[in-house]
Design a protein around this motif. Structure first.
Motif, PDB file in Angstrom:
ATOM      1  N   ASP A 142       0.987  -1.433  -0.066  1.00 18.07           N
ATOM      2  CA  ASP A 142      -0.082   0.130   0.074  1.00 18.07           C
ATOM      3  C   ASP A 142       0.877   1.406   0.070  1.00 18.07           C
ATOM      4  O   ASP A 142       0.730   2.188  -0.965  1.00 18.07           O
ATOM      5  CB  ASP A 142      -0.922  -0.059   1.220  1.00 18.07           C
ATOM      6  N   LYS A 170      -3.324  -2.098   6.419  1.00 17.83           N
ATOM      7  CA  LYS A 170      -2.480  -1.678   5.066  1.00 17.83           C
ATOM      8  C   LYS A 170      -0.808  -2.175   5.395  1.00 17.83           C
ATOM      9  O   LYS A 170      -0.356  -2.248   6.719  1.00 17.83           O
ATOM     10  CB  LYS A 170      -2.577  -0.194   5.039  1.00 17.83           C
ATOM     11  N   ARG A 211       0.938   1.424  -4.022  1.00 14.96           N
ATOM     12  CA  ARG A 211      -0.402   2.333  -4.061  1.00 14.96           C
ATOM     13  C   ARG A 211      -0.070   3.792  -3.839  1.00 14.96           C
ATOM     14  O   ARG A 211      -0.496   4.743  -4.489  1.00 14.96           O
ATOM     15  CB  ARG A 211      -1.499   1.863  -3.390  1.00 14.96           C
ATOM     16  N   ARG A 240       0.785   8.318  -6.726  1.00 19.50           N
ATOM     17  CA  ARG A 240      -0.069   8.916  -5.772  1.00 19.50           C
ATOM     18  C   ARG A 240       0.941   9.297  -4.564  1.00 19.50           C
ATOM     19  O   ARG A 240       1.631   8.379  -4.200  1.00 19.50           O
ATOM     20  CB  ARG A 240      -1.150   8.014  -5.342  1.00 19.50           C
ATOM     21  N   GLN A 261      -1.411  14.245  -1.160  1.00 24.99           N
ATOM     22  CA  GLN A 261      -2.264  14.487  -0.099  1.00 24.99           C
ATOM     23  C   GLN A 261      -1.235  14.863   1.083  1.00 24.99           C
ATOM     24  O   GLN A 261      -0.047  14.320   1.378  1.00 24.99           O
ATOM     25  CB  GLN A 261      -2.735  13.162   0.339  1.00 24.99           C
ATOM     26  N   ASP A 274      -9.401   5.751   3.544  1.00 26.99           N
ATOM     27  CA  ASP A 274      -9.321   4.267   3.795  1.00 26.99           C
ATOM     28  C   ASP A 274      -9.089   3.798   2.185  1.00 26.99           C
ATOM     29  O   ASP A 274      -8.121   2.911   2.067  1.00 26.99           O
ATOM     30  CB  ASP A 274     -10.438   3.605   4.031  1.00 26.99           C
ATOM     31  N   ASN A 275      -9.665   4.282   1.232  1.00 25.87           N
ATOM     32  CA  ASN A 275      -9.665   3.837  -0.184  1.00 25.87           C
ATOM     33  C   ASN A 275      -8.332   4.391  -1.089  1.00 25.87           C
ATOM     34  O   ASN A 275      -8.187   3.928  -2.245  1.00 25.87           O
ATOM     35  CB  ASN A 275     -10.736   3.888  -1.100  1.00 25.87           C
ATOM     36  N   LEU A 276      -7.544   5.248  -0.414  1.00 25.94           N
ATOM     37  CA  LEU A 276      -6.342   5.848  -1.107  1.00 25.94           C
ATOM     38  C   LEU A 276      -6.554   6.574  -2.546  1.00 25.94           C
ATOM     39  O   LEU A 276      -5.934   6.003  -3.249  1.00 25.94           O
ATOM     40  CB  LEU A 276      -5.228   4.708  -1.162  1.00 25.94           C
ATOM     41  N   ASP A 277      -7.635   7.266  -2.548  1.00 26.93           N
ATOM     42  CA  ASP A 277      -8.151   7.491  -3.816  1.00 26.93           C
ATOM     43  C   ASP A 277      -7.791   9.035  -4.199  1.00 26.93           C
ATOM     44  O   ASP A 277      -8.539   9.454  -5.247  1.00 26.93           O
ATOM     45  CB  ASP A 277      -9.475   7.271  -4.068  1.00 26.93           C
ATOM     46  N   TRP A 278      -7.305   9.734  -3.483  1.00 28.53           N
ATOM     47  CA  TRP A 278      -7.021  11.097  -4.047  1.00 28.53           C
ATOM     48  C   TRP A 278      -6.059  11.189  -5.282  1.00 28.53           C
ATOM     49  O   TRP A 278      -5.494  10.037  -5.704  1.00 28.53           O
ATOM     50  CB  TRP A 278      -6.144  11.912  -3.049  1.00 28.53           C
ATOM     51  N   PRO A 279      -6.101  11.986  -5.947  1.00 27.99           N
ATOM     52  CA  PRO A 279      -5.595  12.274  -7.424  1.00 27.99           C
ATOM     53  C   PRO A 279      -3.903  11.918  -7.551  1.00 27.99           C
ATOM     54  O   PRO A 279      -3.171  12.375  -6.545  1.00 27.99           O
ATOM     55  CB  PRO A 279      -5.559  13.805  -7.707  1.00 27.99           C
ATOM     56  N   ASP A 280      -3.479  10.999  -8.142  1.00 30.89           N
ATOM     57  CA  ASP A 280      -2.133  10.624  -8.750  1.00 30.89           C
ATOM     58  C   ASP A 280      -1.365  11.695  -9.598  1.00 30.89           C
ATOM     59  O   ASP A 280      -2.063  12.745  -9.796  1.00 30.89           O
ATOM     60  CB  ASP A 280      -2.100   9.338  -9.237  1.00 30.89           C
TER      61      ASP A 280
END
Length: 311
Positions: A142, A170, A211, A240, A261, A274-280
């Motif tokens: 992760d 994680k 990730r 990311r 982030q 939790d889903n680690l989904d901010w912009p890469d």
């Protein structure tokens, strides 16, 4: 070495790693003879009259009778008495023809005035990071951290924050010189994995299997004034990024439009979703981060050429 070309000797004591020197040698190698050497080897060179002595700065009080002298301050002193060491460098080093600094904060900390000899040569990334930004790899972890884990870096702030936020949910892989005390602190935490050193050519593939790239850089002197190279490498690979709120990281991210982030240094994982989904950074233009572009845009190449012409 009887080509008649001017020579650039990159001079240092070998006490620190200088990946930048490799980039400089590749860039200038088409125009100049390029060599990496110790101060004693430079002093004994038979062709000093056509040599640019480019010092990766330490303590060099004697100026050699060379064609051009450059003092390059890539970083500040570390360890005990570090500020005194830097003061000695300013007061007792020989007077150069040109001074290069990684950034303005380092110049200011060293106490040098900005004048016609002053140039800024920031950090860049090797081409392999940009060439492999499209690499597809099976996720292997992760979070990933690459870099020093010496005690003075206080990496426990980063790892404690990770455990506080995610527990065992994680995984976190760390690569760099081993620190037995840090490894002992997290013994039994199977989701924190210390992997030791790896060759730089393997880095892109390992990083792309994570990730999130973690850019943690200390907030104390001298690190607070220096640019984290990993932020550039993660950005160049399109990763990311999670970064602590470090002033030079902020400046670098704005300069190259690197998305991060951000987290407070004392608890940088606190706000991580939790889903680690901010912009890469898949759409970030990495070309300006590459060493050739950084060197070209800095103006140092033209400064050297003009200085040699005036001799």
């Amino acid at each position: 070495m009887a080509t008649g070309k001017s020579v650039i000797r990159f001079i240092h004591e070998g006490k620190a790693a200088y990946p930048d020197v490799k980039a400089f040698m590749e860039y200038f190698g088409g125009t100049y003879e390029v060599l990496e050497c110790s101060p004693s080897e430079a002093a004994a060179a038979p062709d000093l009259d056509r040599t640019v002595c480019w010092y990766m700065m330490g303590f060099y009080p004697k100026k050699l009778p060379c064609a051009l002298t450059i003092h390059d301050y890539r970083s500040l002193s570390v360890g005990r008495g570090r500020k005194l060491k830097d003061k000695v460098k300013k007061l007792l080093n020989a007077d150069p023809d040109l001074r290069f600094f990684q950034n303005d904060a380092i110049r200011t900390a060293l106490g040098f005035k900005e004048d016609s000899r002053t140039y800024y040569l920031p950090m860049g990334v090797p081409s392999q990071f940009i060439d492999q930004r499209g690499l597809r790899a099976e996720p292997g972890t992760d979070f990933i951290y690459i870099g020093s884990m010496l005690g003075e870096r206080k990496c426990e702030l980063m790892l404690d924050s990770f455990l506080k936020r995610f527990g065992v949910a994680k995984t976190f892989d760390l690569y760099g010189p081993p620190n037995p005390e840090l490894e002992a602190r997290y013994a039994g935490k199977d989701n924190i994995r210390f992997n030791g050193l790896i060759p730089q050519e393997r880095l892109p593939a390992i990083l792309k299997a994570a990730r999130v790239g973690v850019c943690y850089f200390p907030m104390h002197y001298p690190h607070v004034l220096q640019t984290p190279t990993k932020l550039l490498e993660y950005g160049a690979l399109g990763m990311r990024i999670l970064a602590n709120d470090h002033p030079q990281s902020r400046i670098t991210s704005q300069q190259y439009d690197i998305h991060c982030q951000w987290g407070d240094t004392t608890d940088m994982f606190a706000g991580v979703p939790d889903n680690l989904d901010w912009p890469d950074n898949a759409t970030t233009d990495a070309a300006p981060m590459a060493w050739p572009a950084v060197i070209r845009d800095s103006g140092v190449e033209e400064a050297i050429r003009q200085a040699l012409q005036q001799r």
